[in-house]
Design a protein around this motif. Structure first.
Motif, short mmCIF file in Angstrom:
data_model
loop_
_atom_site.label_atom_id
_atom_site.label_comp_id
_atom_site.label_asym_id
_atom_site.label_seq_id
_atom_site.Cartn_x
_atom_site.Cartn_y
_atom_site.Cartn_z
N GLY A 9 40.74 73.78 -70.22
CA GLY A 9 41.79 74.57 -69.58
C GLY A 9 42.34 75.59 -70.55
N VAL A 14 42.23 79.25 -65.55
CA VAL A 14 42.97 78.01 -65.30
C VAL A 14 44.46 78.30 -65.13
N PHE A 24 42.74 72.39 -57.64
CA PHE A 24 41.47 72.56 -58.34
C PHE A 24 41.28 71.38 -59.29
N ILE A 26 39.33 70.54 -63.05
CA ILE A 26 38.61 71.02 -64.22
C ILE A 26 37.38 70.14 -64.42
N GLY A 140 35.22 78.37 -65.54
CA GLY A 140 36.65 78.31 -65.81
C GLY A 140 37.07 79.27 -66.91
N VAL A 147 35.55 75.14 -62.94
CA VAL A 147 36.65 74.67 -62.10
C VAL A 147 36.09 74.49 -60.70
#
Length: 167
Positions: A9, A14, A24, A26, A140, A147
């Motif tokens: 993240g 993110v 969402f 990760i 991501g 993601v």
């Protein structure tokens, strides 16, 4: 002294998802630099159908400069149809953008370019096949970081149009 990896993240993608309140997940994995395909590597490492893992590609069109770069989001199991992309955005031609230009424009490195949280918003086209899944995975914003989100949320967050742009 070894460098520690940053925690999952924290990327602009993110942060955008968190700020928008979009649901969402990760999905991080160990990226191997020798992998021949970033998207295929992600699908295999995460045990996900490659049709649900989407790659983010930048194309240069013959539209005026401020509208010339276009983001295409297509399944890693397919290829981008440049003619279909050009038609989808009202251009006559499209070609793959220079990787250096893609990195400078999006703020991400190749293999980690996310359609979300780019330095400046670009016109985005998501392949229509993405909408056939309950959830899809996109980068991501870093190699080894995807993601997972609803395709409708991806379309909304990127203000994308949806069209058949994969072959």
């Amino acid at each position: 002294m070894s460098r520690k990896k940053p925690p999952p993240g924290g990327t602009p993608a993110v942060r955008l998802l968190e700020a928008s309140g979009t649901p969402f997940v990760i999905r991080a994995y160990e990226h191997h630099p020798a992998a021949p395909s970033f998207g295929a590597e992600a699908a295999e490492a995460l045990g996900v159908d490659p049709a649900r893992v989407l790659k983010t590609l930048l194309a240069q069109t013959d539209l005026p400069a401020d509208r010339g770069l276009v983001v295409a989001v297509v399944p890693v199991a397919g290829q981008l149809d440049l003619k279909a992309l050009a038609a989808a955005v009202g251009a006559k031609r499209a070609s793959m953008a220079d990787p250096g230009l893609a990195e400078r424009t999006t703020g991400y490195v190749v293999g980690g370019i996310s359609p979300l949280g780019q330095k400046r918003p670009l016109r985005t086209v998501v392949d229509e096949s993405a909408l056939t899944h309950e959830s899809v995975l996109v980068s991501g914003g870093r190699r080894g970081l995807d993601v997972e989100l609803a395709p409708a949320d991806l379309v909304a967050l990127t203000s994308a149009s949806v069209s058949a742009v994969k072959r």
